[in-house]
Design a protein around this motif. Sequence first.
Motif, PDB file in Angstrom:
ATOM      1  N   ASN A  18       0.889  -1.197   0.026  1.00 28.38           N
ATOM      2  CA  ASN A  18      -0.014  -0.105   0.023  1.00 28.38           C
ATOM      3  C   ASN A  18       1.038   1.165   0.133  1.00 28.38           C
ATOM      4  OD1 ASN A  18      -1.641   2.084   1.367  1.00 28.38           O
ATOM      5  ND2 ASN A  18      -3.353   0.740   1.111  1.00 28.38           N
ATOM      6  N   ILE A  19       0.514   2.423  -0.784  1.00 24.94           N
ATOM      7  CA  ILE A  19       1.197   3.402  -0.931  1.00 24.94           C
ATOM      8  C   ILE A  19       1.421   4.225   0.477  1.00 24.94           C
ATOM      9  CG2 ILE A  19       1.202   5.945  -1.560  1.00 24.94           C
ATOM     10  CD1 ILE A  19      -0.267   4.764  -4.185  1.00 24.94           C
ATOM     11  N   ASP A  20       0.542   4.041   1.384  1.00 30.15           N
ATOM     12  CA  ASP A  20       0.731   4.580   2.725  1.00 30.15           C
ATOM     13  C   ASP A  20       2.092   3.808   3.401  1.00 30.15           C
ATOM     14  OD1 ASP A  20      -1.094   6.365   2.305  1.00 30.15           O
ATOM     15  OD2 ASP A  20      -2.711   4.979   3.387  1.00 30.15           O
ATOM     16  N   ASP A  21       2.557   2.783   3.025  1.00 31.44           N
ATOM     17  CA  ASP A  21       3.641   1.955   3.831  1.00 31.44           C
ATOM     18  C   ASP A  21       4.684   2.223   3.155  1.00 31.44           C
ATOM     19  OD1 ASP A  21       1.893   1.021   5.834  1.00 31.44           O
ATOM     20  OD2 ASP A  21       1.183  -0.532   4.697  1.00 31.44           O
ATOM     21  N   ILE A  22       4.884   3.325   1.997  1.00 31.53           N
ATOM     22  CA  ILE A  22       6.245   3.201   1.243  1.00 31.53           C
ATOM     23  C   ILE A  22       6.561   4.540   1.813  1.00 31.53           C
ATOM     24  CG2 ILE A  22       7.222   3.610  -0.929  1.00 31.53           C
ATOM     25  CD1 ILE A  22       4.883   1.900  -2.130  1.00 31.53           C
ATOM     26  N   TYR A  23       7.815   4.622   2.234  1.00 26.88           N
ATOM     27  CA  TYR A  23       8.444   5.977   2.788  1.00 26.88           C
ATOM     28  C   TYR A  23       9.613   6.095   2.028  1.00 26.88           C
ATOM     29  CZ  TYR A  23       5.502   5.914   6.765  1.00 26.88           C
ATOM     30  OH  TYR A  23       4.484   5.618   7.570  1.00 26.88           O
ATOM     31  N   ILE A  24      10.158   7.445   1.959  1.00 30.21           N
ATOM     32  CA  ILE A  24      11.231   7.687   1.010  1.00 30.21           C
ATOM     33  C   ILE A  24      12.301   8.521   2.125  1.00 30.21           C
ATOM     34  CG2 ILE A  24      12.249   8.969  -0.738  1.00 30.21           C
ATOM     35  CD1 ILE A  24       9.893   8.361  -2.354  1.00 30.21           C
ATOM     36  N   VAL A  25      13.524   8.187   2.192  1.00 30.25           N
ATOM     37  CA  VAL A  25      14.510   9.060   2.912  1.00 30.25           C
ATOM     38  C   VAL A  25      15.416   9.991   1.756  1.00 30.25           C
ATOM     39  CG1 VAL A  25      16.426   9.196   4.465  1.00 30.25           C
ATOM     40  CG2 VAL A  25      14.510   7.511   4.743  1.00 30.25           C
TER      41      VAL A  25
ATOM     42  N   SER B   3       7.516  15.856  -7.290  1.00 32.35           N
ATOM     43  CA  SER B   3       7.052  16.011  -8.494  1.00 32.35           C
ATOM     44  C   SER B   3       7.101  14.664  -9.379  1.00 32.35           C
ATOM     45  CB  SER B   3       8.229  16.899  -9.520  1.00 32.35           C
ATOM     46  OG  SER B   3       8.040  18.183  -8.935  1.00 32.35           O
ATOM     47  N   GLU B   4       7.956  13.978  -9.124  1.00 29.54           N
ATOM     48  CA  GLU B   4       8.236  12.417  -9.397  1.00 29.54           C
ATOM     49  C   GLU B   4       7.244  11.516  -9.030  1.00 29.54           C
ATOM     50  OE1 GLU B   4       9.472   9.837 -12.162  1.00 29.54           O
ATOM     51  OE2 GLU B   4      10.117  11.809 -12.143  1.00 29.54           O
ATOM     52  N   LEU B   5       6.862  11.623  -7.547  1.00 30.33           N
ATOM     53  CA  LEU B   5       5.876  10.852  -6.956  1.00 30.33           C
ATOM     54  C   LEU B   5       4.709  11.596  -6.408  1.00 30.33           C
ATOM     55  CD1 LEU B   5       8.680   8.544  -5.389  1.00 30.33           C
ATOM     56  CD2 LEU B   5       7.276   8.114  -7.465  1.00 30.33           C
ATOM     57  N   PRO B   6       4.012  12.209  -7.210  1.00 29.50           N
ATOM     58  CA  PRO B   6       3.008  13.011  -6.643  1.00 29.50           C
ATOM     59  C   PRO B   6       1.801  12.383  -5.613  1.00 29.50           C
ATOM     60  CG  PRO B   6       2.397  12.850  -8.822  1.00 29.50           C
ATOM     61  CD  PRO B   6       3.878  12.113  -8.684  1.00 29.50           C
ATOM     62  N   GLU B   7       1.642  11.206  -5.932  1.00 29.70           N
ATOM     63  CA  GLU B   7       0.839  10.544  -5.236  1.00 29.70           C
ATOM     64  C   GLU B   7       1.319   9.797  -3.637  1.00 29.70           C
ATOM     65  OE1 GLU B   7       2.063   7.287  -8.447  1.00 29.70           O
ATOM     66  OE2 GLU B   7       2.795   9.215  -7.839  1.00 29.70           O
ATOM     67  N   MET B   8       2.424  10.218  -3.692  1.00 32.36           N
ATOM     68  CA  MET B   8       3.294   9.775  -2.353  1.00 32.36           C
ATOM     69  C   MET B   8       2.493  10.545  -1.255  1.00 32.36           C
ATOM     70  SD  MET B   8       5.321   7.380  -1.592  1.00 32.36           S
ATOM     71  CE  MET B   8       6.567   8.129  -0.192  1.00 32.36           C
ATOM     72  N   PRO B   9       1.982  10.333  -0.122  1.00 26.73           N
ATOM     73  CA  PRO B   9       1.795  11.177   0.972  1.00 26.73           C
ATOM     74  C   PRO B   9       3.154  11.751   1.550  1.00 26.73           C
ATOM     75  CG  PRO B   9       1.038   8.902   1.477  1.00 26.73           C
ATOM     76  CD  PRO B   9       2.010   8.917   0.387  1.00 26.73           C
ATOM     77  N   LYS B  10       2.731  13.270   1.636  1.00 28.78           N
ATOM     78  CA  LYS B  10       4.094  14.160   1.988  1.00 28.78           C
ATOM     79  C   LYS B  10       4.700  13.624   3.424  1.00 28.78           C
ATOM     80  CE  LYS B  10       3.342  18.261  -0.950  1.00 28.78           C
ATOM     81  NZ  LYS B  10       3.307  19.624  -0.919  1.00 28.78           N
ATOM     82  N   LYS B  11       3.862  13.149   4.035  1.00 32.40           N
ATOM     83  CA  LYS B  11       4.458  12.789   5.445  1.00 32.40           C
ATOM     84  C   LYS B  11       5.431  11.780   5.558  1.00 32.40           C
ATOM     85  CE  LYS B  11       0.453  10.070   6.872  1.00 32.40           C
ATOM     86  NZ  LYS B  11       1.093   8.644   6.739  1.00 32.40           N
ATOM     87  N   ASN B  12       5.113  11.123   4.279  1.00 34.02           N
ATOM     88  CA  ASN B  12       5.933   9.699   4.109  1.00 34.02           C
ATOM     89  C   ASN B  12       7.383   9.823   3.531  1.00 34.02           C
ATOM     90  OD1 ASN B  12       3.800   8.518   5.037  1.00 34.02           O
ATOM     91  ND2 ASN B  12       3.884   6.862   3.704  1.00 34.02           N
ATOM     92  N   ILE B  13       7.613  11.452   2.992  1.00 31.38           N
ATOM     93  CA  ILE B  13       8.856  11.611   2.739  1.00 31.38           C
ATOM     94  C   ILE B  13       9.882  12.308   3.698  1.00 31.38           C
ATOM     95  CG2 ILE B  13       9.952  13.052   0.990  1.00 31.38           C
ATOM     96  CD1 ILE B  13       7.519  12.650  -0.852  1.00 31.38           C
ATOM     97  N   LEU B  14      10.801  11.529   4.188  1.00 27.04           N
ATOM     98  CA  LEU B  14      11.822  12.107   5.345  1.00 27.04           C
ATOM     99  C   LEU B  14      12.735  12.704   4.637  1.00 27.04           C
ATOM    100  CD1 LEU B  14      11.255   8.548   7.305  1.00 27.04           C
ATOM    101  CD2 LEU B  14       9.860  10.605   7.304  1.00 27.04           C
ATOM    102  N   LEU B  15      12.929  14.064   5.045  1.00 23.30           N
ATOM    103  CA  LEU B  15      14.060  14.790   4.487  1.00 23.30           C
ATOM    104  C   LEU B  15      15.337  14.924   5.637  1.00 23.30           C
ATOM    105  CD1 LEU B  15      11.499  17.678   3.182  1.00 23.30           C
ATOM    106  CD2 LEU B  15      12.635  15.590   1.898  1.00 23.30           C
TER     107      LEU B  15
END
Length: 231
Positions: free
Chosen positions: A48-55, A66-78
């Motif tokens: 599920n997309i909600d279970d995918i995170y990016i660091v 821009s590349e993954l607009p469907e990703m929840p913003k909270k799942n992108i860890l900066l």
Amino acid sequence: MKTVILAGGSGDRFWLLSTAQVPKQFLKLFAEKTLLRQTFERLSFKVNIDDIYIVTNKIYEQATYSELPEMPKKNILLEPSKKNTAPACTFASLNFPGDETIFIVPADHHIPDTEKFWQTVEKTQKFVENHEGIITFGISPSRPETGYGYIEIEKQIEQDVFSVKMFREKPNYETAVEYINSRKFFWNSGMFMYKNSYFINQMKKHAPQVIVPFLQQTDIESIYQKLPSML
């Protein structure tokens, strides 16, 4: 299971194609989609997309959105700065419960057979449910490659699962030939799976310099100023 894409590449591996401004995860090297997009779709095939995170580094925030607009913003860890694999995994893992299974993948893999990929992942997930450890994924080498790290295996635990004797960094050609001929070495894929509580305990035991700053502070800028760069 939570899946974490490590996408903090600095752009030096594929220079001139990739740069610090446009690192390799944003390149279309093997298809009409970027490596980051391919990795995301490979994971979302089963997760599920909600279970995918990016660091990723904060300088790639807008490019990632821009590349993954469907990703929840909270799942992108900066990350405020680049500190390599161990800090990135720790940063992500501390966002999840201890009983969660975590699957770490780099953003720059080309894996054309998604079905076969998931057969391996699901087998590994079952193994992690019943065994303590950090599982690393090896790739059977097809040539004496000097640009990759290697995993030296020890005893077999069950079919296709081995204990690791040692990680070997990029060898010279002669050493790489010895690795291939011994049949005891795999290319290091940089993919890992573990039960979160086990990973966190191992970091406390073996790499306190990485995890302690996260446990002592909440300001991410201050934390990263204290972190070593560690694979």
